[in-house]
Write a protein that holds these residues in place. Structure first.
Motif, PDB file in Angstrom:
ATOM      1  N   GLN A  27       0.832  -1.208   0.000  1.00  0.00           N
ATOM      2  CA  GLN A  27       0.000   0.000   0.000  1.00  0.00           C
ATOM      3  C   GLN A  27       0.869   1.262   0.000  1.00  0.00           C
ATOM      4  O   GLN A  27       0.560   2.233  -0.697  1.00  0.00           O
ATOM      5  CB  GLN A  27      -0.931   0.003   1.219  1.00  0.00           C
ATOM      6  CG  GLN A  27      -2.124  -0.931   1.119  1.00  0.00           C
ATOM      7  CD  GLN A  27      -1.740  -2.387   1.303  1.00  0.00           C
ATOM      8  OE1 GLN A  27      -0.682  -2.702   1.866  1.00  0.00           O
ATOM      9  NE2 GLN A  27      -2.588  -3.287   0.843  1.00  0.00           N
ATOM     10  N   GLU A 127      -5.902 -10.728   0.619  1.00  0.00           N
ATOM     11  CA  GLU A 127      -5.342  -9.824  -0.372  1.00  0.00           C
ATOM     12  C   GLU A 127      -3.817  -9.849  -0.396  1.00  0.00           C
ATOM     13  O   GLU A 127      -3.218  -9.342  -1.324  1.00  0.00           O
ATOM     14  CB  GLU A 127      -5.802  -8.384  -0.114  1.00  0.00           C
ATOM     15  CG  GLU A 127      -7.242  -8.130  -0.494  1.00  0.00           C
ATOM     16  CD  GLU A 127      -7.587  -6.656  -0.473  1.00  0.00           C
ATOM     17  OE1 GLU A 127      -6.792  -5.868   0.066  1.00  0.00           O
ATOM     18  OE2 GLU A 127      -8.646  -6.300  -0.994  1.00  0.00           O
ATOM     19  N   SER A 134      -2.644  -7.563  -3.362  1.00  0.00           N
ATOM     20  CA  SER A 134      -3.505  -6.691  -4.157  1.00  0.00           C
ATOM     21  C   SER A 134      -3.694  -5.383  -3.407  1.00  0.00           C
ATOM     22  O   SER A 134      -3.925  -5.385  -2.197  1.00  0.00           O
ATOM     23  CB  SER A 134      -4.865  -7.349  -4.402  1.00  0.00           C
ATOM     24  OG  SER A 134      -4.739  -8.488  -5.219  1.00  0.00           O
ATOM     25  N   ASN A 136      -5.927  -1.845  -3.571  1.00  0.00           N
ATOM     26  CA  ASN A 136      -7.061  -1.164  -4.183  1.00  0.00           C
ATOM     27  C   ASN A 136      -6.939   0.345  -4.040  1.00  0.00           C
ATOM     28  O   ASN A 136      -6.524   0.855  -2.991  1.00  0.00           O
ATOM     29  CB  ASN A 136      -8.366  -1.630  -3.540  1.00  0.00           C
ATOM     30  CG  ASN A 136      -8.623  -3.102  -3.774  1.00  0.00           C
ATOM     31  OD1 ASN A 136      -8.472  -3.596  -4.894  1.00  0.00           O
ATOM     32  ND2 ASN A 136      -8.995  -3.817  -2.735  1.00  0.00           N
ATOM     33  N   GLU A 138      -8.906   4.230  -5.254  1.00  0.00           N
ATOM     34  CA  GLU A 138     -10.039   4.945  -5.832  1.00  0.00           C
ATOM     35  C   GLU A 138      -9.558   6.280  -6.380  1.00  0.00           C
ATOM     36  O   GLU A 138      -8.857   7.028  -5.685  1.00  0.00           O
ATOM     37  CB  GLU A 138     -11.120   5.196  -4.779  1.00  0.00           C
ATOM     38  CG  GLU A 138     -11.886   3.963  -4.366  1.00  0.00           C
ATOM     39  CD  GLU A 138     -12.987   4.267  -3.375  1.00  0.00           C
ATOM     40  OE1 GLU A 138     -13.817   3.383  -3.133  1.00  0.00           O
ATOM     41  OE2 GLU A 138     -13.009   5.411  -2.843  1.00  0.00           O
ATOM     42  N   PRO A 148     -12.415   2.801  -9.776  1.00  0.00           N
ATOM     43  CA  PRO A 148     -11.659   1.839  -8.976  1.00  0.00           C
ATOM     44  C   PRO A 148     -10.481   1.260  -9.760  1.00  0.00           C
ATOM     45  O   PRO A 148     -10.594   0.954 -10.952  1.00  0.00           O
ATOM     46  CB  PRO A 148     -12.691   0.750  -8.667  1.00  0.00           C
ATOM     47  CG  PRO A 148     -13.646   0.810  -9.819  1.00  0.00           C
ATOM     48  CD  PRO A 148     -13.712   2.250 -10.251  1.00  0.00           C
ATOM     49  N   THR A 150      -7.132  -1.588  -9.193  1.00  0.00           N
ATOM     50  CA  THR A 150      -6.482  -2.590  -8.357  1.00  0.00           C
ATOM     51  C   THR A 150      -5.123  -2.926  -8.933  1.00  0.00           C
ATOM     52  O   THR A 150      -5.005  -3.229 -10.122  1.00  0.00           O
ATOM     53  CB  THR A 150      -7.321  -3.877  -8.264  1.00  0.00           C
ATOM     54  OG1 THR A 150      -8.589  -3.584  -7.671  1.00  0.00           O
ATOM     55  CG2 THR A 150      -6.613  -4.923  -7.418  1.00  0.00           C
ATOM     56  N   TYR A 151      -4.090  -2.841  -8.086  1.00  0.00           N
ATOM     57  CA  TYR A 151      -2.735  -3.188  -8.487  1.00  0.00           C
ATOM     58  C   TYR A 151      -2.380  -4.563  -7.940  1.00  0.00           C
ATOM     59  O   TYR A 151      -2.575  -4.833  -6.747  1.00  0.00           O
ATOM     60  CB  TYR A 151      -1.728  -2.174  -7.954  1.00  0.00           C
ATOM     61  CG  TYR A 151      -1.847  -0.796  -8.562  1.00  0.00           C
ATOM     62  CD1 TYR A 151      -1.154  -0.466  -9.722  1.00  0.00           C
ATOM     63  CD2 TYR A 151      -2.656   0.173  -7.975  1.00  0.00           C
ATOM     64  CE1 TYR A 151      -1.270   0.800 -10.285  1.00  0.00           C
ATOM     65  CE2 TYR A 151      -2.774   1.431  -8.528  1.00  0.00           C
ATOM     66  CZ  TYR A 151      -2.082   1.740  -9.681  1.00  0.00           C
ATOM     67  OH  TYR A 151      -2.196   2.986 -10.233  1.00  0.00           O
ATOM     68  N   THR A 152      -1.866  -5.431  -8.793  1.00  0.00           N
ATOM     69  CA  THR A 152      -1.293  -6.688  -8.340  1.00  0.00           C
ATOM     70  C   THR A 152       0.190  -6.464  -8.100  1.00  0.00           C
ATOM     71  O   THR A 152       0.916  -6.031  -8.998  1.00  0.00           O
ATOM     72  CB  THR A 152      -1.477  -7.796  -9.389  1.00  0.00           C
ATOM     73  OG1 THR A 152      -2.880  -7.995  -9.622  1.00  0.00           O
ATOM     74  CG2 THR A 152      -0.858  -9.103  -8.917  1.00  0.00           C
ATOM     75  N   ASN A 171      -8.867  -6.007 -16.842  1.00  0.00           N
ATOM     76  CA  ASN A 171      -7.546  -6.519 -16.520  1.00  0.00           C
ATOM     77  C   ASN A 171      -6.584  -6.127 -17.636  1.00  0.00           C
ATOM     78  O   ASN A 171      -6.620  -6.699 -18.729  1.00  0.00           O
ATOM     79  CB  ASN A 171      -7.615  -8.044 -16.350  1.00  0.00           C
ATOM     80  CG  ASN A 171      -6.323  -8.633 -15.834  1.00  0.00           C
ATOM     81  OD1 ASN A 171      -5.238  -8.299 -16.287  1.00  0.00           O
ATOM     82  ND2 ASN A 171      -6.449  -9.550 -14.880  1.00  0.00           N
TER      83      ASN A 171
END
Length: 213
Positions: A27, A127, A134, A136, A138, A148, A150-152, A171
């Protein structure tokens, strides 16, 4: 001399602990990188709109340490095609892919000069593992729309790096992978031709993402 050697030994033992102490969570990596990207764009927005190379160089300095461009590129090409690619072709695709990804990401943010970007705390529902996580995010525009993302993230040698991005349910890694396979089919498995024209493939991807916003 003995005192100097003792200090050197203490320092060498302390370095791994220092590295662990400053290790960032997934994060934190995403949040700090996002803030840095927006700072760079805000400071150079007019220049970047006119100077593509300055634009790419500025973003590269921020993204290169935290994005696994090589891992993403190999995933997009897949083993099916990478096993028959020469080392030179593989390296050329990685560099071409990196340039296209920076443009893809940067151009989307170049016009985003207002609103708020917020990294969400981990939900604690699977997660994150020691090697994969992962994150997330916003993106809230001034008109109230919320996008939204989402980063892997993958842990490479103790450092978290981005391996994939999902934007509003799309994706990006999978999208590029499908388009790479389609390009190979359209060009009769001519890898050099696909690499040479990869910029056009990315432009199509940008249109697909834009159409869903």
């Amino acid at each position: 001399m003995r005192k100097l050697m003792t200090c050197a030994l203490v320092l060498s033992l302390a370095l791994p602990m220092m590295a662990q102490a400053v290790a960032r969570t997934p994060q934190q990596v995403v949040e700090e990188t996002s803030q840095r990207v927006m700072e760079v764009l805000d400071a150079n927005r007019d220049t970047y709109r006119q100077d593509t190379e300055a634009f790419l160089q500025g973003l590269n300095e921020v993204l290169d340490p935290v994005v696994d461009f090589e891992g993403i590129a190999r995933s997009v090409m897949t083993v099916r095609y990478s096993r028959s690619a020469s080392p030179e072709q593989m390296q050329r695709f990685i560099e071409t892919f990196k340039r296209s990804m920076v443009q893809f990401y940067g151009n989307a943010l170049l016009e985003f000069d207002s609103g708020n970007i917020r990294v969400l705390p981990p939900s604690g529902r699977g997660e994150q593992s020691p090697d994969r996580a992962s994150v997330n995010m916003e993106i809230r525009a001034n008109n109230g729309n919320v996008y939204p993302v989402t980063y892997t993230m993958v842990n490479l040698d103790g450092q978290w790096k981005v391996r994939n991005v999902i934007v509003e349910g799309i994706n990006i890694g999978l999208l590029f992978r499908d388009q790479f396979a389609q390009a190979m089919q359209a060009n009769r498995n001519n890898l050099d031709r696909v690499i040479d024209n990869w910029g056009g493939v990315v432009a199509e991807s940008r249109d697909i993402v834009g159409a869903n916003q």
